[in-house]
Design a protein around this motif. Sequence first.
Motif, PDB file in Angstrom:
ATOM      1  N   UNK A   9       0.833  -1.216   0.000  1.00  0.00           N
ATOM      2  CA  UNK A   9       0.000   0.000   0.000  1.00  0.00           C
ATOM      3  C   UNK A   9       0.865   1.263   0.000  1.00  0.00           C
ATOM      4  N   UNK A  10       0.207   2.400  -0.262  1.00  0.00           N
ATOM      5  CA  UNK A  10       0.939   3.662  -0.360  1.00  0.00           C
ATOM      6  C   UNK A  10       1.495   4.129   0.978  1.00  0.00           C
ATOM      7  N   UNK A  11       0.881   3.695   2.087  1.00  0.00           N
ATOM      8  CA  UNK A  11       1.362   4.150   3.386  1.00  0.00           C
ATOM      9  C   UNK A  11       2.425   3.233   3.977  1.00  0.00           C
ATOM     10  N   UNK A  18      13.107  11.789 -12.083  1.00  0.00           N
ATOM     11  CA  UNK A  18      11.920  12.640 -12.196  1.00  0.00           C
ATOM     12  C   UNK A  18      11.193  12.727 -10.854  1.00  0.00           C
ATOM     13  N   UNK A  19      11.023  11.555 -10.189  1.00  0.00           N
ATOM     14  CA  UNK A  19      10.223  11.528  -8.973  1.00  0.00           C
ATOM     15  C   UNK A  19      10.925  12.180  -7.794  1.00  0.00           C
ATOM     16  N   UNK A  32       3.137   9.591  -3.822  1.00  0.00           N
ATOM     17  CA  UNK A  32       2.314   8.968  -4.866  1.00  0.00           C
ATOM     18  C   UNK A  32       3.077   8.896  -6.189  1.00  0.00           C
ATOM     19  N   UNK A  33       3.764   9.965  -6.550  1.00  0.00           N
ATOM     20  CA  UNK A  33       4.519   9.980  -7.816  1.00  0.00           C
ATOM     21  C   UNK A  33       5.658   8.964  -7.762  1.00  0.00           C
ATOM     22  N   UNK A  34       6.386   8.905  -6.633  1.00  0.00           N
ATOM     23  CA  UNK A  34       7.502   7.969  -6.518  1.00  0.00           C
ATOM     24  C   UNK A  34       7.039   6.516  -6.652  1.00  0.00           C
TER      25      UNK A  34
END
Length: 775
Positions: free
Chosen positions: A644-646, A721-722, A738-740
């Motif tokens: 997950x993102x977290x 970029x990220x 989120x982008x990374x």
Amino acid sequence: SAGRIYKSLFTGSVSSLLTLPLDMLSTENLLADCLQGCFVVTCTLCAFISLVWLREQIVHGGAPHWLEQNQPQPPNGVGQQNEAQGAGNGGGENVAAPQPPNQPAENAVIPENPDIQVDQADDEDEDNDDEDDPVVEDAADANNGAQDDMNWNALEWDRAAEELTWERMLGLDGSLVFLEHVFWVVSLNTLFILVFAFCPYHIGHFSVVGLGFEEYIQASHFEGLITTIVGYVLLAITLIVCHHSLCPLASLLLCFGFLVICSSLYKVSLLVVVEIGVFPLICGWWLDICSLEMFDATLKDRELSFQSAPGTTMFLHWLVGMVYVFYFASFILLLREVLRPGVLWFLRNLNDPDFNPVQEMIHLPIYRHLRRFILSVIVFGSIVLLMLWLPIRIIKHLLPNFLPYNVMLYSDAPVSELSLELLLLQVVLPALLEQGHTRQWLKGLVRAWTVTAGYLLDLHSYLLGDQEENESNANQQPNNNNQHARNNNAIPVVGEGLHAAHQAILQQGGPVGFQPYRRPQKFPLRIVLLIIFMCATLLVASLICLTLPVFTGRWLMSFWTGTAKIHELYTAACGLYVCWLTIRAVTVLAAWMPQGRRVILQKVKEWSLMIMKTLIVALLLAGVVPLLLGLLFELVIVAPLRVPLDQTPLFYPWQDWALGVLHAKIIAAITLMGPQWWLKTVIEQVYANGIRNIDLHFIIQKLAAPVISVLLLSLCIPFVIATGIVPLLGVTAEMQNLVQRRIYPFLLMVVILMGVLSFQIRQFKRLYEHIKNDK
């Protein structure tokens, strides 16, 4: 459409059928239904192609004999005349070949031992009796053209497909015919779902509920599959009963042809499931049960793992059983190259050009297949007992501290057990066993053992044949063959197709390429002693293979890791390669010894340079490239799906490298099978050069540098970029995270979309040029 029709049929409620038109237009679960529908359409297409192909096999090879016994005969009397002729041929086929006069009773040159000869004669009688009716059918069809039109033309389904092309089917030819095709494809999908999934499943379900076996089926965790197979078995039995009871009364050739297709379809599909699915699964589970003590496991552990993940457990056992069956069949093929033709008469020769397993499935009765299946299970199971269970008991008695193998890893270990097992099965074993010299070593060992056993037991003629007798038999063979061909009117003329070839195969007695042998005194006792000697040799070889590589690998790894326990796949692979390199070095030095010291030094210099080049290439192509490939696969697919993102994803370089090796192997295989482009050309050139003529500059410049550059750019550009550009834009920390985390799959989708768009643009340009040229 196919996915939602499948769902509505299997919900079992009338309301789902009534609301089916509205469900078709719904946008809920669209992607999941599309994926499921693709799978359903693929299964339907494969079933349809298999059905048409099976029908061709039946048309060319003749219908099964057990169905043709009740086929109505032509009314003009030709059938009765040919039946008598066929019976005459069948009777004359089994006349024993005349033995040469004045031969001694002992040491006689005989075709095979008498018991086997009687069995072959019985089988031959059975086959010839069974195949009398196809001869009748051929003769009747040749004399009556109308009968030929009535017999099979009702089932010529594939004529309509002759005009279809991909352009017409997809509507790229400018017409709207593809809408009609879409309608027919949806209808065909519905029909196939009803016939091949819905009906067998519900027939099996009602039968299981009626017999009270529902609890046992549910306990197997594969309720749908087993219920469907039960339905298929019941349908096959029903079709056979219907044929024997109804078709002789109806005398309808269309009914007969339909029953031939359906009965053969159910029979062949069930036999394929048994041969490819059930048999390797039995072998895999038996291997696991016999090797439990090797890993200090119990049946309770296996039961718990099955209950936690039944699908994965069954797949892994099937995979191990399939590998075992494959290597066993490869060893049998190697034995056939060494032994006299005719020794392995009881095993099918997979390299025989006349061997057609589908024709055997169609023509041989069920009890013959069942007998062959039980015999295969007994043979494979006995070999597992001899080469796995018994050596483990001996090792535990002689070396109590050697076992168990250390394969238990915790979930947070840097390398997963599954990736290592796949690596061993897909990379280590093929690399060792597919090498030419390894196969030659094994063949030489088998030949040496055969010669030794032959001279010890006076079975040299039986095992390897006699060269002088072979030459004399080669001179006598043409005359015997010509006489046999003149006496047998049933052998068909060349050019009559698959049916004629199949008739010729069934009417030949004995194995193909047979050689006679000299039979010594007390022959059965010598055969029993040969089998005992073979079992003892297999036991000793298994003991060496189970102990020597692991012992060598543990000893070598102890210098690096000390007393820490290491996964035995590492030690076994390390020991295998060390033993292989040692044997290879000894054989090479033995071949160089007679040439003198100067030549040996020159060869050592050349080989040292070649080994250095090979190590550099292996470090790049088997080390750096798989590591980058596995890391990229982890970043693009695995991490976005699993973490997950977290949470922060953790990367294990060893596991990424192990999976990257498999990815690299798959990509290389797909590249070699695909169209011609620069990567395929370079890989083919590297393969053609081989290790002896390895060109380090060419490999680095043309293969390693471009591939590593592309992989490094794919890894680095999104990261830069990220982490470098996005923070300068002043976005929030959540957006940066989120982008990374999502930039890798996003860029993959962009690349795929650009590739599809460029492909479509090229196709539309071609279509535009095509239409313009036509106008």
